[in-house]
Design a protein around this motif. Sequence first.
Motif, PDB file in Angstrom:
ATOM      1  N   LEU A  16       0.909  -1.137  -0.032  1.00 51.57           N
ATOM      2  CA  LEU A  16      -0.114  -0.035  -0.071  1.00 51.57           C
ATOM      3  C   LEU A  16       0.771   1.185   0.049  1.00 51.57           C
ATOM      4  N   ILE A  17       2.029   1.441   0.834  1.00 48.85           N
ATOM      5  CA  ILE A  17       2.764   2.611   0.761  1.00 48.85           C
ATOM      6  C   ILE A  17       3.657   2.512  -0.505  1.00 48.85           C
ATOM      7  N   THR A  18       4.069   1.725  -0.968  1.00 49.47           N
ATOM      8  CA  THR A  18       5.026   1.682  -2.185  1.00 49.47           C
ATOM      9  C   THR A  18       3.674   2.236  -3.419  1.00 49.47           C
ATOM     10  N   PHE A  19       2.638   1.782  -3.235  1.00 49.20           N
ATOM     11  CA  PHE A  19       1.523   2.039  -4.286  1.00 49.20           C
ATOM     12  C   PHE A  19       1.112   3.956  -3.911  1.00 49.20           C
ATOM     13  N   LEU A  20       1.164   4.243  -2.676  1.00 49.09           N
ATOM     14  CA  LEU A  20       0.962   5.573  -2.712  1.00 49.09           C
ATOM     15  C   LEU A  20       2.017   6.506  -2.978  1.00 49.09           C
ATOM     16  N   TRP A  21       3.348   5.763  -2.625  1.00 50.65           N
ATOM     17  CA  TRP A  21       4.428   6.623  -3.233  1.00 50.65           C
ATOM     18  C   TRP A  21       4.634   6.660  -4.801  1.00 50.65           C
ATOM     19  N   GLY A  22       4.089   5.595  -5.346  1.00 56.63           N
ATOM     20  CA  GLY A  22       4.259   5.694  -7.014  1.00 56.63           C
ATOM     21  C   GLY A  22       3.180   6.515  -7.394  1.00 56.63           C
ATOM     22  N   VAL A  23       1.899   6.596  -6.883  1.00 60.83           N
ATOM     23  CA  VAL A  23       1.025   7.375  -7.333  1.00 60.83           C
ATOM     24  C   VAL A  23       1.269   8.933  -7.000  1.00 60.83           C
ATOM     25  N   ASN A  24       2.058   9.050  -6.047  1.00 65.72           N
ATOM     26  CA  ASN A  24       2.239  10.484  -5.664  1.00 65.72           C
ATOM     27  C   ASN A  24       3.238  11.287  -6.807  1.00 65.72           C
ATOM     28  N   PHE A  25       3.881  10.628  -7.788  1.00 61.52           N
ATOM     29  CA  PHE A  25       4.231  11.235  -8.673  1.00 61.52           C
ATOM     30  C   PHE A  25       3.207  11.867  -9.789  1.00 61.52           C
ATOM     31  N   VAL A  26       2.119  11.153 -10.004  1.00 64.63           N
ATOM     32  CA  VAL A  26       1.091  11.557 -10.697  1.00 64.63           C
ATOM     33  C   VAL A  26       0.422  12.950 -10.118  1.00 64.63           C
ATOM     34  N   VAL A  27       0.433  12.704  -8.787  1.00 66.62           N
ATOM     35  CA  VAL A  27      -0.121  13.904  -7.780  1.00 66.62           C
ATOM     36  C   VAL A  27       0.810  15.055  -8.136  1.00 66.62           C
ATOM     37  N   ILE A  28       2.102  14.864  -8.058  1.00 64.76           N
ATOM     38  CA  ILE A  28       2.998  16.108  -8.050  1.00 64.76           C
ATOM     39  C   ILE A  28       2.862  16.707  -9.431  1.00 64.76           C
ATOM     40  N   LYS A  29       2.813  15.913 -10.726  1.00 63.71           N
ATOM     41  CA  LYS A  29       2.597  16.491 -12.106  1.00 63.71           C
ATOM     42  C   LYS A  29       1.347  17.413 -11.977  1.00 63.71           C
ATOM     43  N   TRP A  30       0.399  16.732 -11.486  1.00 65.02           N
ATOM     44  CA  TRP A  30      -0.875  17.570 -11.466  1.00 65.02           C
ATOM     45  C   TRP A  30      -1.009  18.829 -10.642  1.00 65.02           C
ATOM     46  N   SER A  31      -0.217  18.862  -9.549  1.00 66.74           N
ATOM     47  CA  SER A  31      -0.584  19.798  -8.826  1.00 66.74           C
ATOM     48  C   SER A  31       0.333  21.196  -9.063  1.00 66.74           C
ATOM     49  N   VAL A  32       1.445  20.707  -9.802  1.00 66.60           N
ATOM     50  CA  VAL A  32       2.540  21.830 -10.259  1.00 66.60           C
ATOM     51  C   VAL A  32       2.071  22.391 -11.699  1.00 66.60           C
ATOM     52  N   ALA A  33       1.088  22.017 -12.385  1.00 59.05           N
ATOM     53  CA  ALA A  33       0.648  22.397 -13.411  1.00 59.05           C
ATOM     54  C   ALA A  33       0.333  23.935 -13.788  1.00 59.05           C
ATOM     55  N   GLY A  34      -0.267  24.423 -12.502  1.00 65.61           N
ATOM     56  CA  GLY A  34      -0.867  25.691 -12.319  1.00 65.61           C
ATOM     57  C   GLY A  34      -0.224  26.444 -11.347  1.00 65.61           C
ATOM     58  N   ALA A  35       0.819  26.112 -10.692  1.00 61.96           N
ATOM     59  CA  ALA A  35       1.298  26.693  -9.346  1.00 61.96           C
ATOM     60  C   ALA A  35       2.890  26.507  -9.580  1.00 61.96           C
ATOM     61  N   SER A  36       3.506  27.553  -8.826  1.00 65.50           N
ATOM     62  CA  SER A  36       4.956  27.256  -8.505  1.00 65.50           C
ATOM     63  C   SER A  36       5.297  25.972  -7.861  1.00 65.50           C
ATOM     64  N   PRO A  37       6.163  25.308  -8.521  1.00 67.61           N
ATOM     65  CA  PRO A  37       6.710  23.957  -7.790  1.00 67.61           C
ATOM     66  C   PRO A  37       7.125  24.089  -6.543  1.00 67.61           C
ATOM     67  N   LEU A  38       8.008  25.105  -6.499  1.00 66.48           N
ATOM     68  CA  LEU A  38       8.549  25.172  -5.258  1.00 66.48           C
ATOM     69  C   LEU A  38       7.625  25.509  -3.960  1.00 66.48           C
ATOM     70  N   LEU A  39       6.503  26.473  -4.421  1.00 64.88           N
ATOM     71  CA  LEU A  39       5.578  26.586  -3.311  1.00 64.88           C
ATOM     72  C   LEU A  39       4.732  25.434  -3.193  1.00 64.88           C
ATOM     73  N   VAL A  40       4.588  24.581  -4.004  1.00 65.24           N
ATOM     74  CA  VAL A  40       3.772  23.185  -3.779  1.00 65.24           C
ATOM     75  C   VAL A  40       4.495  22.471  -2.775  1.00 65.24           C
ATOM     76  N   ALA A  41       5.977  22.133  -3.031  1.00 64.39           N
ATOM     77  CA  ALA A  41       6.769  21.625  -2.251  1.00 64.39           C
ATOM     78  C   ALA A  41       6.815  22.132  -0.794  1.00 64.39           C
TER      79      ALA A  41
END
Length: 298
Positions: A16-41
Amino acid sequence: MPPAALPPRSLLLALLITFLWGVNFVVIKWSVAGASPLLVAALRFAVAAFPAVLFVPRPRVSAPILWGYGLAVGVVQFGLLYLAVQLGMSAGVASLLMQTQAFFTALLAARFLGERVTPPQMLGMTLAFGGMALIGLTAGGDVTLAGLPLTLVAALGWAVSNLLVRASGGANVFGLVIWSSLIAPLPLTLLAGLTSGWEAVADTLTTSGPAFWAAVLFMGLGNTVLGFGVWSGLIQQHGAARVAPLSLLVPVFGMLASAAFYHESFPPLKLLGAGLVLGGLVLHVRGSRLRPVRSSAD
């Protein structure tokens, strides 16, 4: 003798944790599409720190280790990763290349701690870096010339944090993750304002919708607090030799999620490169078991 298999419940938790960590990369890509990536981090680490620091004891480490870990993970690892993804790195390839932290960790440990790199590990590194060269030849589309080196430097930051954990003298890693999360938000926010402009920062904070904040909560609470909390508990209960190799599933889940959500394609050259990197990682992990992990500092 190989480590015994994990009990079914622990194995499911690890998956479950490895799945969440893998899917997280998709969430990262979506979240930085319209915002500063450094602010999202920065927001990710702010959410990870509060309110967890009110309940998790401060780790018994020196200030340089705490600050060094916070900067290595927060600013270098995730700050540059988020920036690389915004600059065009696909979620799948980013999830794979971040695992090169294992090679950087081994090389840094050999340089600064006197650890020996075994021939199978060297072969694994050679295969993986050959695979990265093939991936680099596919630059354009979902692998960019700017994002590729940024992702590798982010993996180097992860490796530095691994050495700082080693230098912490057996401190509670979960506590170190939570308390070091206090350090990253300020420099990341300052860098976001300087690079993207303070108006863009204010606009993200005041006009972003529920989906954006749900993504931030997923990254901060789901991946950092829950992820590292469960993972640390599994390692404490069953040992690193039985749990840590399962992290190789993170890029598998990351690439599958990227293909599902972003229709990331894997043409033959790119697929061959990914296979070489993953194969090199497996060989590196197996090769590390062929000698005791000792150093002149032990």
